[in-house]
Design a protein around this motif. Structure first.
Motif, short mmCIF file in Angstrom:
data_model
loop_
_atom_site.label_atom_id
_atom_site.label_comp_id
_atom_site.label_asym_id
_atom_site.label_seq_id
_atom_site.Cartn_x
_atom_site.Cartn_y
_atom_site.Cartn_z
N ALA A 48 22.67 -13.57 47.82
CA ALA A 48 21.59 -13.41 47.35
C ALA A 48 21.60 -12.44 46.26
CB ALA A 48 20.42 -13.13 48.26
N LYS A 49 21.28 -12.82 44.89
CA LYS A 49 20.97 -11.98 43.91
C LYS A 49 19.87 -11.11 44.15
CE LYS A 49 23.44 -14.92 40.81
NZ LYS A 49 23.46 -15.75 39.52
N ALA A 50 19.86 -9.88 43.38
CA ALA A 50 18.66 -9.07 43.55
C ALA A 50 17.66 -9.73 42.16
CB ALA A 50 19.10 -7.80 43.32
N LYS A 51 16.60 -9.61 42.58
CA LYS A 51 15.75 -10.09 41.55
C LYS A 51 15.53 -9.04 40.61
CE LYS A 51 12.98 -13.21 44.29
NZ LYS A 51 11.68 -13.62 44.57
N ARG A 52 15.72 -9.36 39.27
CA ARG A 52 15.51 -8.43 38.22
C ARG A 52 14.08 -8.31 37.74
NH1 ARG A 52 19.44 -8.46 33.56
NH2 ARG A 52 19.66 -6.19 33.95
N SER A 53 13.83 -7.27 37.08
CA SER A 53 12.33 -7.15 36.51
C SER A 53 12.18 -8.08 35.39
CB SER A 53 12.07 -5.53 36.14
OG SER A 53 13.09 -5.66 35.20
N VAL A 54 10.92 -8.46 35.15
CA VAL A 54 10.48 -9.56 34.20
C VAL A 54 10.77 -8.84 32.68
CG1 VAL A 54 8.81 -10.90 33.21
CG2 VAL A 54 8.93 -10.50 35.71
N SER A 55 10.36 -7.68 32.48
CA SER A 55 10.79 -7.17 31.13
C SER A 55 12.05 -6.68 30.95
CB SER A 55 9.60 -6.14 31.10
OG SER A 55 9.72 -4.89 32.17
N PRO A 56 12.48 -7.01 29.89
CA PRO A 56 14.05 -6.50 29.57
C PRO A 56 13.93 -4.94 29.02
CG PRO A 56 13.04 -7.69 27.74
CD PRO A 56 11.95 -7.68 28.71
N ARG A 57 15.28 -4.47 29.42
CA ARG A 57 15.38 -3.05 29.19
C ARG A 57 16.60 -2.85 28.18
NH1 ARG A 57 14.16 -0.13 34.36
NH2 ARG A 57 13.16 -1.56 35.42
N VAL A 58 16.19 -1.80 27.53
CA VAL A 58 17.12 -1.43 26.37
C VAL A 58 17.96 -0.03 26.80
CG1 VAL A 58 17.40 -0.78 24.11
CG2 VAL A 58 15.85 -2.42 24.75
N THR A 59 19.31 0.22 26.66
CA THR A 59 19.64 1.47 27.21
C THR A 59 20.43 2.23 25.65
OG1 THR A 59 20.42 0.76 29.19
CG2 THR A 59 21.35 2.72 28.31
N THR A 61 22.36 4.91 24.04
CA THR A 61 23.35 6.21 24.51
C THR A 61 23.70 7.03 23.32
OG1 THR A 61 24.67 4.50 25.79
CG2 THR A 61 25.78 6.20 25.48
N THR A 62 23.64 8.36 23.70
CA THR A 62 23.84 9.47 22.58
C THR A 62 25.17 9.95 22.80
OG1 THR A 62 21.61 9.86 22.79
CG2 THR A 62 23.06 11.40 21.71
N PHE A 63 26.15 9.76 21.72
CA PHE A 63 27.48 10.47 21.62
C PHE A 63 27.34 11.56 20.76
CE2 PHE A 63 27.99 5.89 22.12
CZ PHE A 63 28.91 5.76 23.30
N LYS A 64 28.35 12.57 21.06
CA LYS A 64 28.57 13.66 20.36
C LYS A 64 30.18 13.99 20.54
CE LYS A 64 26.62 18.13 19.41
NZ LYS A 64 25.49 19.17 19.73
N GLY A 65 30.70 14.14 19.50
CA GLY A 65 32.32 14.29 19.39
C GLY A 65 33.02 13.16 20.27
N GLY A 66 32.59 11.99 20.22
CA GLY A 66 33.25 11.17 20.96
C GLY A 66 33.07 10.77 22.35
N LYS A 67 32.12 11.57 23.11
CA LYS A 67 31.83 11.70 24.48
C LYS A 67 30.27 11.43 24.58
CE LYS A 67 35.34 14.98 26.08
NZ LYS A 67 35.64 16.21 26.72
N VAL A 68 30.17 10.94 25.84
CA VAL A 68 28.65 10.53 26.12
C VAL A 68 27.80 11.78 26.47
CG1 VAL A 68 26.93 8.90 27.74
CG2 VAL A 68 29.26 8.04 26.70
N VAL A 69 26.65 11.81 25.66
CA VAL A 69 26.01 12.98 26.03
C VAL A 69 24.73 12.82 26.87
CG1 VAL A 69 24.50 14.77 24.92
CG2 VAL A 69 26.46 14.11 23.76
N ALA A 70 24.12 11.50 26.46
CA ALA A 70 23.11 11.20 27.15
C ALA A 70 22.72 9.73 27.16
CB ALA A 70 21.69 11.99 26.82
N LYS A 71 22.42 9.01 28.18
CA LYS A 71 21.98 7.77 28.36
C LYS A 71 20.34 7.59 28.65
CE LYS A 71 26.12 5.22 29.41
NZ LYS A 71 26.67 4.41 30.54
N LYS A 72 19.64 6.73 27.88
CA LYS A 72 18.21 6.63 28.07
C LYS A 72 17.86 5.14 28.18
CE LYS A 72 13.79 8.25 26.55
NZ LYS A 72 12.84 8.90 25.67
N THR A 73 17.11 4.84 29.33
CA THR A 73 17.00 3.34 29.44
C THR A 73 15.39 3.21 29.26
OG1 THR A 73 18.70 3.15 31.11
CG2 THR A 73 17.04 1.27 30.91
N THR A 74 15.06 2.36 28.38
CA THR A 74 13.40 2.36 28.12
C THR A 74 13.10 0.61 28.32
OG1 THR A 74 13.99 1.88 25.73
CG2 THR A 74 13.32 4.15 26.68
N LEU A 75 11.98 0.25 28.37
CA LEU A 75 11.64 -1.17 28.62
C LEU A 75 11.25 -1.41 27.16
CD1 LEU A 75 8.76 -1.07 31.53
CD2 LEU A 75 11.34 -1.76 31.65
#
Length: 131
Positions: A48-59, A61-75
């Protein structure tokens, strides 16, 4: 003296129809075996697949010096093509409120009918307890 005609006298005894003896139990057994074979056949089941939310999400990602600094997911804002107009929204609210009022009215009338049905039994019980 009258004589019978030869056509009127049957020379052979009349044949009666006989039913073929059917082997109903054999047919039933055959059908049961076919059904059982279908039921016993292995089936591929998908987890059984987990139900996803109806509204799509956008992630984001902030990079600094080639490394991931922060990831922020918003609707993501839903498409305005599916939204209804203000007038339709107000009419929908009014319709839902009218339906709500009708259902409450029916609920109250059902309570009144139930109360009227129970009232004589309650009075009888009170008289019996007071004696």
């Amino acid at each position: 003296m009258p004589v019978k005609s030869p056509a009127a006298t049957p020379t052979k005894t009349r044949k009666t129809r006989t039913r073929k003896t059917s082997t109903k139990s054999a047919r039933v057994d055959k059908v049961i075996k076919e059904v059982q074979a279908v039921l016993d056949a292995p089936r591929e089941t998908k987890p059984a697949k987990a139900k996803r939310s109806v509204s799509p999400r956008v992630t984001v990602t902030t990079f600094k010096g080639g490394k991931v600094v922060a990831k922020k997911t918003t609707l993501k804002r839903p498409s305005t093509a599916r939204l209804i107009s203000t007038d339709r929204y107000i009419k929908d609210i009014q319709t839902r409120w009218a339906i709500h009022n009708f259902e409450i009215q029916e609920l109250i009338s059902d309570f009144i009918k139930g109360f009227e049905t129970v009232k004589p039994y309650h009075a009888q019980l009170v008289r019996m307890v007071n004696k």
